[in-house]
Enzyme design. Sequence first.
Site, PDB file in Angstrom:
ATOM      1  N   HIS A 165      17.002 -36.115 -10.141  1.00  0.00           N
ATOM      2  CA  HIS A 165      16.371 -36.742  -8.975  1.00  0.00           C
ATOM      3  C   HIS A 165      14.873 -36.464  -8.945  1.00  0.00           C
ATOM      4  O   HIS A 165      14.280 -36.391  -7.880  1.00  0.00           O
ATOM      5  CB  HIS A 165      17.056 -36.267  -7.689  1.00  0.00           C
ATOM      6  CG  HIS A 165      18.487 -36.692  -7.621  1.00  0.00           C
ATOM      7  ND1 HIS A 165      18.860 -37.988  -7.358  1.00  0.00           N
ATOM      8  CD2 HIS A 165      19.629 -36.006  -7.854  1.00  0.00           C
ATOM      9  CE1 HIS A 165      20.182 -38.076  -7.402  1.00  0.00           C
ATOM     10  NE2 HIS A 165      20.666 -36.887  -7.708  1.00  0.00           N
TER      11      HIS A 165
ATOM     12  N   GLU B 294      18.055 -16.611  -9.548  1.00  0.00           N
ATOM     13  CA  GLU B 294      17.661 -15.231  -9.848  1.00  0.00           C
ATOM     14  C   GLU B 294      17.140 -15.105 -11.279  1.00  0.00           C
ATOM     15  O   GLU B 294      16.146 -14.423 -11.528  1.00  0.00           O
ATOM     16  CB  GLU B 294      18.854 -14.302  -9.586  1.00  0.00           C
ATOM     17  CG  GLU B 294      18.616 -12.831  -9.876  1.00  0.00           C
ATOM     18  CD  GLU B 294      17.479 -12.187  -9.089  1.00  0.00           C
ATOM     19  OE1 GLU B 294      16.955 -12.810  -8.146  1.00  0.00           O
ATOM     20  OE2 GLU B 294      17.101 -11.061  -9.439  1.00  0.00           O
TER      21      GLU B 294
ATOM     22  N   GLU C  66       8.411 -13.899 -12.547  1.00  0.00           N
ATOM     23  CA  GLU C  66       7.641 -12.850 -11.869  1.00  0.00           C
ATOM     24  C   GLU C  66       7.078 -11.817 -12.843  1.00  0.00           C
ATOM     25  O   GLU C  66       6.036 -11.234 -12.577  1.00  0.00           O
ATOM     26  CB  GLU C  66       8.456 -12.177 -10.758  1.00  0.00           C
ATOM     27  CG  GLU C  66       9.642 -11.372 -11.227  1.00  0.00           C
ATOM     28  CD  GLU C  66      10.423 -10.761 -10.077  1.00  0.00           C
ATOM     29  OE1 GLU C  66       9.847 -10.510  -9.013  1.00  0.00           O
ATOM     30  OE2 GLU C  66      11.632 -10.531 -10.247  1.00  0.00           O
TER      31      GLU C  66
ATOM     32  N   ARG D 105       4.956   0.373  -6.020  1.00  0.00           N
ATOM     33  CA  ARG D 105       4.909  -0.479  -4.825  1.00  0.00           C
ATOM     34  C   ARG D 105       3.933  -1.647  -4.993  1.00  0.00           C
ATOM     35  O   ARG D 105       3.985  -2.598  -4.226  1.00  0.00           O
ATOM     36  CB  ARG D 105       4.482   0.359  -3.603  1.00  0.00           C
ATOM     37  CG  ARG D 105       5.480   1.439  -3.242  1.00  0.00           C
ATOM     38  CD  ARG D 105       4.884   2.429  -2.268  1.00  0.00           C
ATOM     39  NE  ARG D 105       4.655   1.835  -0.961  1.00  0.00           N
ATOM     40  CZ  ARG D 105       5.572   1.725  -0.009  1.00  0.00           C
ATOM     41  NH1 ARG D 105       6.795   2.135  -0.234  1.00  0.00           N
ATOM     42  NH2 ARG D 105       5.267   1.195   1.156  1.00  0.00           N
TER      43      ARG D 105
ATOM     44  N   TRP E  20      -2.955  -2.682  -1.543  1.00  0.00           N
ATOM     45  CA  TRP E  20      -2.537  -4.024  -1.949  1.00  0.00           C
ATOM     46  C   TRP E  20      -3.249  -4.953  -0.986  1.00  0.00           C
ATOM     47  O   TRP E  20      -2.930  -5.001   0.199  1.00  0.00           O
ATOM     48  CB  TRP E  20      -1.011  -4.137  -1.837  1.00  0.00           C
ATOM     49  CG  TRP E  20      -0.430  -5.375  -2.415  1.00  0.00           C
ATOM     50  CD1 TRP E  20      -0.145  -5.610  -3.726  1.00  0.00           C
ATOM     51  CD2 TRP E  20      -0.011  -6.549  -1.697  1.00  0.00           C
ATOM     52  NE1 TRP E  20       0.419  -6.850  -3.862  1.00  0.00           N
ATOM     53  CE2 TRP E  20       0.505  -7.450  -2.649  1.00  0.00           C
ATOM     54  CE3 TRP E  20      -0.030  -6.931  -0.353  1.00  0.00           C
ATOM     55  CZ2 TRP E  20       0.993  -8.701  -2.293  1.00  0.00           C
ATOM     56  CZ3 TRP E  20       0.457  -8.169  -0.006  1.00  0.00           C
ATOM     57  CH2 TRP E  20       0.958  -9.043  -0.976  1.00  0.00           C
TER      58      TRP E  20
ATOM     59  N   LYS F 264       6.406  -3.909  -4.357  1.00  0.00           N
ATOM     60  CA  LYS F 264       7.837  -3.594  -4.323  1.00  0.00           C
ATOM     61  C   LYS F 264       8.391  -3.718  -2.921  1.00  0.00           C
ATOM     62  O   LYS F 264       9.507  -4.148  -2.721  1.00  0.00           O
ATOM     63  CB  LYS F 264       8.049  -2.174  -4.853  1.00  0.00           C
ATOM     64  CG  LYS F 264       9.501  -1.731  -4.914  1.00  0.00           C
ATOM     65  CD  LYS F 264      10.255  -2.481  -5.985  1.00  0.00           C
ATOM     66  CE  LYS F 264      11.711  -2.102  -6.064  1.00  0.00           C
ATOM     67  NZ  LYS F 264      12.482  -3.123  -6.807  1.00  0.00           N
TER      68      LYS F 264
ATOM     69  N   CYS G 111       0.816  -1.208   0.000  1.00  0.00           N
ATOM     70  CA  CYS G 111       0.000   0.000   0.000  1.00  0.00           C
ATOM     71  C   CYS G 111       0.859   1.272   0.000  1.00  0.00           C
ATOM     72  O   CYS G 111       1.947   1.295   0.542  1.00  0.00           O
ATOM     73  CB  CYS G 111      -0.873   0.038   1.249  1.00  0.00           C
ATOM     74  SG  CYS G 111      -1.808  -1.464   1.492  1.00  0.00           S
TER      75      CYS G 111
ATOM     76  N   LYS H 200      13.398 -13.801 -12.217  1.00  0.00           N
ATOM     77  CA  LYS H 200      13.150 -12.658 -13.113  1.00  0.00           C
ATOM     78  C   LYS H 200      12.136 -13.041 -14.184  1.00  0.00           C
ATOM     79  O   LYS H 200      11.215 -12.292 -14.473  1.00  0.00           O
ATOM     80  CB  LYS H 200      14.446 -12.186 -13.798  1.00  0.00           C
ATOM     81  CG  LYS H 200      15.384 -11.406 -12.951  1.00  0.00           C
ATOM     82  CD  LYS H 200      14.962  -9.992 -12.622  1.00  0.00           C
ATOM     83  CE  LYS H 200      14.174  -9.879 -11.354  1.00  0.00           C
ATOM     84  NZ  LYS H 200      14.761 -10.057 -10.091  1.00  0.00           N
TER      85      LYS H 200
ATOM     86  N   ASN I 290      -1.505   1.493   5.963  1.00  0.00           N
ATOM     87  CA  ASN I 290      -0.623   0.505   5.335  1.00  0.00           C
ATOM     88  C   ASN I 290      -0.125  -0.387   6.465  1.00  0.00           C
ATOM     89  O   ASN I 290       0.326   0.110   7.486  1.00  0.00           O
ATOM     90  CB  ASN I 290       0.545   1.242   4.651  1.00  0.00           C
ATOM     91  CG  ASN I 290       1.593   0.290   4.105  1.00  0.00           C
ATOM     92  OD1 ASN I 290       1.374  -0.911   4.028  1.00  0.00           O
ATOM     93  ND2 ASN I 290       2.722   0.841   3.706  1.00  0.00           N
ATOM     94  N   GLY I 291      -0.227  -1.713   6.293  1.00  0.00           N
ATOM     95  CA  GLY I 291       0.216  -2.631   7.345  1.00  0.00           C
ATOM     96  C   GLY I 291      -0.899  -3.607   7.678  1.00  0.00           C
ATOM     97  O   GLY I 291      -1.860  -3.747   6.911  1.00  0.00           O
TER      98      GLY I 291
HETATM   99  C1  F6R Z   1      12.247  -9.813  -7.080  1.00  0.00           C
HETATM  100  C2  F6R Z   1      12.234  -8.901  -5.941  1.00  0.00           C
HETATM  101  C3  F6R Z   1      11.908  -9.473  -4.614  1.00  0.00           C
HETATM  102  C4  F6R Z   1      12.725  -8.762  -3.512  1.00  0.00           C
HETATM  103  C5  F6R Z   1      12.253  -9.231  -2.136  1.00  0.00           C
HETATM  104  C6  F6R Z   1      13.042  -8.584  -1.028  1.00  0.00           C
HETATM  105  O1  F6R Z   1      12.561  -9.145  -8.266  1.00  0.00           O
HETATM  106  O2  F6R Z   1      12.442  -7.725  -6.073  1.00  0.00           O
HETATM  107  O3  F6R Z   1      12.109 -10.840  -4.569  1.00  0.00           O
HETATM  108  O4  F6R Z   1      14.075  -9.034  -3.705  1.00  0.00           O
HETATM  109  O5  F6R Z   1      10.902  -8.922  -1.981  1.00  0.00           O
HETATM  110  O6  F6R Z   1      12.887  -7.202  -1.047  1.00  0.00           O
HETATM  111  P1  F6R Z   1      13.901  -6.257  -0.308  1.00  0.00           P
HETATM  112  O7  F6R Z   1      15.233  -6.391  -1.002  1.00  0.00           O
HETATM  113  O8  F6R Z   1      13.318  -4.889  -0.468  1.00  0.00           O
HETATM  114  O9  F6R Z   1      13.984  -6.711   1.109  1.00  0.00           O
END
Ligand code: F6R
Length: 608
Positions: free
Chosen positions: A504, A481, A488, A27, A75, A603, A2, A485, A101-102
């Site tokens: 396995h 990673e 997501e 976000r 959110w 985010k 949020c 990418k 937010n929370g």
């Molecule tokens: C993926 C991504 C998330 C963050 C994760 C941790 O592209 O961005 O997996 O890496 O939510 O977020 P932070 O680094 O803000 O703690």
Amino acid sequence: MCGIVGYIGNSQAAPIILDGLSKLEYRGYDSAGMAVFDGEKINIRKSVGRLKVLENLTHGGENMPGLCGIGHTRWATHGAPSDTNAHPHFNAEETIVVVHNGIIENYIQLRDKLISRGYKFVSETDTEVLAHLLDYYYKGNPLEAVTKVLHRVEGSYALGIVFADCPDQIFAARKDSPLIVGQNEDGCFIASDVPAILKYTRKVYYVDNYEVVRLRADHMHFYTVDEEEIKKEPVTIEWDANAAEKAGYEHFMLKEMYEQPKTVSDTLTPRVKGNDIVIEELNMTDEELKSISKIHIVACGSAYHAGMTGKYVMEGLARIPVEVDLASEFRYRDPILEKGSMVVVISQSGETADTLAALREAKAGGCKVLGIVNVVGSSIAREADNVMYTWAGPEIAVATTKAYSAQLIAMYLLAMKLGKVRGVISDETFAELLGDLKRLPDQIELLLNNKLKIQKFANRYIGAKDVFFIGRGIDYAISLEGSLKLKEISYIHSEAYAAGELKHGTISLIEDGTLVAAVSTQPALYAKTISNMVEVKARGAFVLAVTCEGNTEIEKAADYVIYIPETNPYFANSLAIIPLQLFGYYVAVGKGCDVDKPRNLAKSVTVE
Ligand code: F6R
């Protein structure tokens, strides 16, 4: 997660709130709303969907006149995304309005009590209890009502509150969810993050846990939850508002990928002094560094993947045992934290709820915590014992790229520093490693400039059903990673496997034409990974290989090869990840996905 924006001053509030909310879209959210006091009463407009819907509904804010208001992008946590569940939320008389937010963890108990006192709820949200609880405690003194409510609620919150009785004031409060306030000559602002108000002011105050702010058009006062006034110092935001704009790129993600050479250089350069690495922020003497017996790295998502690379590099270069944990697991697994252990938490946002909780767990266990954080002044930055900033600047795209690259650099710097003070790396090796580190920005740039090859390849996989990534050691961390990418942002199912593990079980999923991306950057493991590539190819897979220049042997087993420039194997992640980021990006663009704001994602994950 949020986003909150509020304004009180001499200008129309609604356009400022809409503009601020647009800067928080990154976000992640599913509905948006706004409340503005029009001189007589508080009006609310809210709607499920993009902010554009709210903008249309309010004609860009024009049909919500007033100089005081609060807005929100939601959110969903409690209750599906819907107009009713969208914030702001009113009390029954529509005289008190709240954005939040929370998560209010004890909202069920509070709701039941309020219902037993005759309060009626219209939404499924936890937030609505706040509006009714404020109503319950409000006896003419808004500050008193706010603080009483804060004493009753458990969980996390950043709040914006307006009382129709006191329309010359906005109240803000915080616990474990980010909140800043700012001021200029025209008025005062509240926001979840700096980009929302950077256009209006660079002077901001970070609201701390259990603090309440009363904002008026021309001044702000800060209080404890016990209504004692406190003094706070403002922070001047140094970075440019343009840093949070797209600057001609189609997406923030593309722009941020292209910023990686600079990010890497900005994170590296201030810590390289002559032939040495100096990490002043560690605040540790060489003797203290030598005495570290174990390192715990704790993080979520991509930051966890950076931590996994960190494990290989630190164990290799400094010969220190390293455990890497997902923060959501670490916080509940009662970890054994021995004397002499150091805990490193990694977080771009500095607000991730699980990482913050893990940090607290580590501190409670008597460990010193080093935070590797991107957002200056964030909760993790403030609560860690020491902070090593990754100087990536604001990252707007939900999928991280440049902050991840900066986190890798932080891992390398720490590993080299520890390796040197512990006498594991010779001066000669150290100098070679430093040379390789300094070459990384140019090498990343080179890979980015060769994007066409990967773009063409990506176009072929827009219709893919499953994609697998495999690699060994550091290449496994890179695979994780690369896979994240892709999935997501493109919504294509993808998994990453340690290359030797595929047979396995998972190999049964390989069919004719399944794409397997094999990462092979570690010369000592080339032959082993080639064997695994052959295994999947024999079962019909199409094999994309990412490997180092010179490893032409791989062409015998791969269908398509992307070469990365030569570097020390410990740093290969920084190069191999570039084509994988580009691959995920171009597949998602080809599919027409909302690359910067993938569905269901946020985010800054400020809830558990
Ligand atoms: C993926 C991504 C998330 C963050 C994760 C941790 O592209 O961005 O997996 O890496 O939510 O977020 P932070 O680094 O803000 O703690």
